[in-house]
Motif scaffolding. Sequence first.
Motif: not given
Length: 120
Positions: A51-64, A66-68
């Motif tokens: 997460i980079s909250s200052s630019v509103g960015f989040t990312s998740y690996t495929n394993a995470a 939809g669940r995390f």
Amino acid sequence: DVQLQASGGGLVQTGGSLRLSCAASGFTFDDYSFGWFRQVPGKGREGVSFISSSVGFTSYTNAAKGRFTISVDNAKNTVYLQMNSLKPEDTAVYFCAAAKQLPILASDYWGQGTLVTVSS
């Protein structure tokens, strides 16, 4: 001193939920990006979410995906990882890390791990 204190791990049954917390101190929280990683004994450390909250960015690996859910509370200098629908393969030691910018490198700030065990 820079500190990243992870907590919230534990034993949970398949399908259960846990919320990990990472309390940060010793640096300007708002200026940093954060990530959660996990490691199974005998295997390499893998990224889970960032997460980079200052630019509103989040990312998740495929394993995470939809669940995390990763989030930050700037007022509390804390990063969270909400984990739902947990599976036995999510069992690992989870680490939080911080960096001025993504990607997070081994030379950036890392906390100690918190163990998550998902029973089948």
